[in-house]
Design an enzyme around this catalytic site. Structure first.
Site, PDB file in Angstrom:
ATOM      1  N   ASP A 103      -3.014   1.747  -4.852  1.00 32.49           N
ATOM      2  CA  ASP A 103      -4.457   1.761  -4.594  1.00 32.49           C
ATOM      3  C   ASP A 103      -4.970   3.178  -4.402  1.00 32.49           C
ATOM      4  O   ASP A 103      -4.220   4.118  -4.183  1.00 32.49           O
ATOM      5  CB  ASP A 103      -4.768   0.964  -3.334  1.00 32.49           C
ATOM      6  CG  ASP A 103      -4.257   1.654  -2.089  1.00 32.49           C
ATOM      7  OD1 ASP A 103      -5.012   1.781  -1.126  1.00 32.49           O
ATOM      8  OD2 ASP A 103      -3.086   2.076  -2.095  1.00 32.49           O
ATOM      9  N   GLU A 104      -6.277   3.316  -4.459  1.00 31.03           N
ATOM     10  CA  GLU A 104      -6.993   4.526  -4.068  1.00 31.03           C
ATOM     11  C   GLU A 104      -6.438   5.790  -4.715  1.00 31.03           C
ATOM     12  O   GLU A 104      -6.105   6.757  -4.047  1.00 31.03           O
ATOM     13  CB  GLU A 104      -7.002   4.658  -2.541  1.00 31.03           C
ATOM     14  CG  GLU A 104      -7.820   3.577  -1.874  1.00 31.03           C
ATOM     15  CD  GLU A 104      -7.888   3.714  -0.373  1.00 31.03           C
ATOM     16  OE1 GLU A 104      -7.165   4.547   0.191  1.00 31.03           O
ATOM     17  OE2 GLU A 104      -8.677   2.993   0.239  1.00 31.03           O
TER      18      GLU A 104
END
Length: 935
Positions: free
Chosen positions: A603-604
């Site tokens: 993620d991210e």
């Protein structure tokens, strides 16, 4: 899965190094001696005295944006704060700097005497300017600044400011240290000024309608429940599928204990593995803690096999014996847990009844982040005990992130020698930079790691409780600790001149032992090094390198790092991941629980790689279908998932990263954790990914992030980007099978109604979305505890409990009042009426029973286990000079006092002269809840 601050879309929608030994004690200088250092260099003793006595106060003036906010940042949203410095000794020198953690970016400084410089992440430096006139004893200096977005909680103001000067050892400014309230056991921050103007300090805009959790507000909320101890008698948490109660006189006494009769269940057969009595030891231990011991004189408990789903059981309680039938060890353990849940510790008696039970979801998990701030093995053991008690079966252990690497990996000592600690070493040769208010020294509780044996012990402990451990080392983003550790390894091996010899065999020139025990002798290199050699890379230093020194990409992660993402175009990155996974798999094998699921994070990833020569070359010349830099995140996830599948390990990741992959390039079986906010179309990823045939685990932050505040109160711990009030009742109310239906009962972060629509549609960009396909179901639920603001084990327990019990309730039991899912898709809002009046009444009655069970029967069991659950703040009002109060969990005692007087037991209608303080008491009468003032 934003673990600190909301993802950009959500935010916009919401409108000597310190690692060395401590300095030797020097004579404390006189008050005038620091003044004498006006133009000379400070001494260690002078710096120590100044840090020990400097008073620091932090206050938020306003969270309401004005014309001075940076219009180009966060849609012009900003806050204004001030830091006061009050010295007890004079200091005229400018040879100093103060380092502190500031969770929101500083925009402007409104002070002629101080500057603020961003170092990395949340680390900032305050330094004197040429206009600095010196610190004079008792004379306050104020540093005013503007920051991006907002600060709505006292825990936003991180602790452990420290001062440095030249080559002297840093000194923690004592007034900024966290303290522990002796009565509540909670962390307090005495340097943070209380919020007094809720309009300016707590409401961000005129549209923000969230009402603070004042005593009057809580009093109104708590009126939905009334005290009725009888509701707790036959209640089990989590609620079983079927219960037939045969008596009401509590005829079954367990005061003499129980005697297990294993019968034939310890014998293996062609269809059934033998039950090892040790597999029930944890469940029996909990019963013993409640006063029900194994005894030859105890009530007979007969165990038998029966066919059924994993974890299912039959519990038949008669006056003269108890029968348990189950299909596996988990089922037998869960039956004993249900027996323990029935028990009232005051009398150890239960009614005769028959229970048939099985779990709603196969995945019932709890996630804990030990990377941001480390937490002890003992805490993990306590958490596992309670997970088992409430029939949770997955521990997602998050052990690596930007701020720390927490697991010893054989052959990569730098991961823990450097990556497990933060200290004041700006070059990061011995540790990572301080973050999250960790301070300048390595030897503090927020630093640390699990040794290989520690981790084996954790996995064994979990396995004995029928809990699977799912390790997670976040990547490719959130990987700064690993990146910096491997850069340190690179420097070490380069300096030691370890080279691969260009012969048919790999030979290694051994590294000489040094006085630094962090440097380990390199004895051999694996197949990964030979691969690098074949590619023309000849140094062992590059074997596990995760970053490219020639990458000039400028980016900023959501936590304000510009160097936290693995370079996914370097083969050494994949050698590193492969090495780590293999070593973790060995630890699982040693613990007797094979590694079958690994969470890569995924993620991210924040705009990395765009100027990486390695990535530009890879994109231009590859046969993997990668056509642009923007495809690289998906390529990494696909490649690692395939690597894991080849090892017999299921890959798991967070929904944002998983949404970018090409499903055809993924293994058939993968897990995705949905961390999207329902109010902002978080159901779309859930529906899309379950329709892919994946194991979708709901982790929606507004209800399942247990690091968010319980109530809308600046004194409550936690970040709050998706919710400022997630109490146990909200978790209980969750309708997980029908995410969109929650729009009929919840509001968004500003307490505004929202609409959820999962009917099939195509947006203006051609993106398609729609409902779940018939027959596609979610795999389960997972609670999350991220630890940026959570420093102590006590605070971990405060944040997790009692919300974990409600997580277990929803993961195990489907309530009759939940709105059925509509597979054709449907629109939901506050007026659509799918959540009918009778369903709402059923929910209210169920909560009445649950609240009484917690207050009258369950909290005392947590007390006996040493769990510091949150004792709720009390609702109260003064009417006609009389005090009226209530509590969210009837059965807990309330006490009050006037004008800092003696605490006394609450009696309804007690005559008082306001204002008064009021608080609740833990079930065992020892720990106190946080007090509120009633006017």
């Amino acid at each position: 899965m934003n673990k600190t601050i909301a993802a950009t879309a959500i935010l916009l929608a919401l409108g000597l190094t310190a690692c060395s030994d401590a300095p030797k004690t020097e004579a404390v200088p006189s008050s005038s001696s620091v003044e004498q250092a006006k133009s000379s260099q400070l001494t260690q003793a002078q710096l120590q005295q100044f840090g020990d006595t400097l008073g620091v106060s932090y206050r938020v003036l306003t969270n309401r944006p004005d014309d001075s906010c940076d219009k180009a940042a966060a849609e012009g949203r900003c806050f204004v704060a001030e830091i006061d410095f009050v010295p007890e000794v004079e200091l005229k020198s400018r040879d100093w700097a103060i380092y502190f953690s500031q969770m929101r970016p500083v925009q402007t400084v409104e002070s002629k005497e101080f500057s603020i410089t961003h170092i990395k992440g949340d680390l900032y430096r305050i330094a004197p300017t040429e206009a600095f006139s010196g610190f004079s004893k008792g004379e306050k200096k104020t540093l005013k600044f503007r920051g991006e977005l907002w600060q709505l909680s006292e825990t936003d103001a991180m602790p452990n400011y420290y001062i440095v000067a030249g080559d002297l050892s840093p000194v923690v400014i004592a007034s900024t240290q966290v303290q522990q309230d002796p009565e509540t056991q909670m962390e307090v921050r005495p340097y943070v000024e209380a919020y007094t103007d809720m309009v300016k300090q707590y409401r961000r805009t005129d549209a923000d309608k969230l009402a603070p959790a004042t005593p009057a507000k809580l009093f109104s909320n708590n009126q939905q429940v009334s005290e009725d101890a009888s509701l707790a008698v036959n209640t089990i948490i989590p609620t079983p599928q079927k219960v037939a109660i045969h008596s009401q006189d509590k005829a079954v006494s367990l005061t003499s204990g129980i005697k297990l009769d294993f019968g034939s269940v310890t014998n293996a057969s062609a269809a059934q593995q033998a039950l090892d009595p040790e597999q029930l030891a944890a469940a029996l231990s909990r019963l013993a803690r409640l006063g029900v011991n194994e005894s030859e004189q105890g009530l007979a408990v007969k165990l038998n096999w029966r066919q059924g789903a994993e974890g299912s059981y039959l519990l038949d309680i008669k006056a003269d014996a108890i029968e348990i039938a189950a299909a596996d060890a988990a089922g037998f353990s869960y039956a004993l847990s249900s027996l323990a849940s029935l028990i009232n510790v005051q009398d150890l008696r239960v009614n005769t009844m028959t229970i048939e039970d099985s779990p709603r979801y196969p995945f019932r998990g709890m996630h804990i982040d030990v990377a941001r701030n480390f937490h002890s093995k003992a805490l993990i053991f306590d958490l596992l005990d309670q997970m088992a008690a409430y029939k949770l079966n997955k521990l997602h252990l998050h052990m690596a992130d930007d701020e720390g690497w927490r697991l010893e990996i054989d052959g990569l000592p730098e991961l823990t020698d450097i990556g497990s600690k933060r200290c004041h070493d700006l070059e990061e040769n011995t540790c990572l930079l301080p973050q999250l208010g960790s301070g300048p020294f390595a030897d503090v509780p927020v630093n640390g790691f699990y040794s290989k044996q520690d981790y084996i012990d954790i996995v064994k402990y979990a396995d004995a409780r029928q809990i699977q451990v799912i390790p997670s080392m976040d990547m490719p983003g959130h990987s700064r600790a690993a990146i910096k550790a491997m850069e340190a390894r690179y420097r070490r091996l380069q300096a030691a001149d370890v080279e691969l010899q260009n012969t048919g065999k790999v030979q290694v020139v051994p590294v000489q032992e040094t006085a630094n025990q962090a440097n380990t002798v390199v004895k051999a290199l694996d197949a990964g090094a030979r691969q690098l050699q074949a590619e023309g890379k000849t140094t062992a230093a590059e074997q596990y390198l995760l970053s490219d020194a020639n990458d000039k990409t400028v980016y900023s992660s959501v936590q304000y790092y510009n160097d936290n993402t693995l370079n996914v175009c370097m083969e050494s990155t994949y050698q590193f991941v492969n090495k780590v996974i293999d070593e973790i798999a060995k630890l699982h094998q040693a613990a007797g629980q094979p590694l079958t699921r690994y969470h890569i994070g995924a993620d991210e990833t924040a705009g990395a790689w765009k100027q990486s020569p390695a990535c530009l070359e890879f994109v231009a010349n590859n046969d993997k279908g990668v056509k642009s830099i923007d495809d690289l995140g998906a390529y990494f996830i696909e490649r690692i998932s395939t690597m894991l599948a080849a090892k017999g390990i299921e890959a798991a990741g967070w929904s944002d990263g998983m949404s970018h992959v090409r499903p055809s390039n993924m293994p058939a079986k993968v897990q995705s954790n949905i961390w999207d906010v329902i109010a902002y179309k978080g159901y779309e990823h859930a529906n899309q990914q379950v329709n892919n045939g994946w194991d979708v685990v709901l982790s929606n932050p507004e209800v399942l992030y247990f690091d968010f505040p319980y109530e809308a109160d600046p004194k409550e711990h936690g970040y709050y980007w998706a919710s400022r009030a997630t109490n146990a009742h909200k978790v209980f109310s969750f309708m997980p099978d029908n995410l969109v239906a929650n729009a009929e009962q919840w509001t968004d972060i500003q307490n505004l109604p929202f609409e959820a629509d999962d009917r099939a549609r195509t947006d203006e960009k051609g993106k398609q979305s729609g409902p779940r396909e018939q027959g596609k179901a979610f795999a389960g639920l997972q609670g999350q505890l991220w630890s940026e603001t959570i420093r102590s084990d006590n605070t971990v327990e405060y944040m997790i409990f009692p919300r974990l019990l409600m997580l277990a309730e929803r993961a195990w039991h489907q309530a009759a009042w939940e709105v059925p899912y509509q597979y054709q898709g449907a629109l939901y809002n506050q007026t659509t009426g799918h959540f009918t009046a009778s369903m709402r009444e059923g929910q209210a009655q169920s909560w009445q029973q649950m609240a009484n069970t917690l207050g009258h029967k369950e909290f005392i069991k947590l007390d006996k286990a040493g769990i510091d659950y949150r004792v709720p703040t009390v609702g109260a009002e003064i009417r006609d000079g009389k005090l009226f109060a209530n509590v969210a969990y009837p059965g807990l005692k309330i006490e009050w006092r006037q004008a800092s007087g003696q605490w006394q037991s609450y009696q309804a209608g007690q005559a008082v002269t306001g204002p008064v303080e009021i608080r609740a008491i833990a079930a065992d009468g020892k720990r106190k809840g946080r007090s509120l003032v009633v006017n």
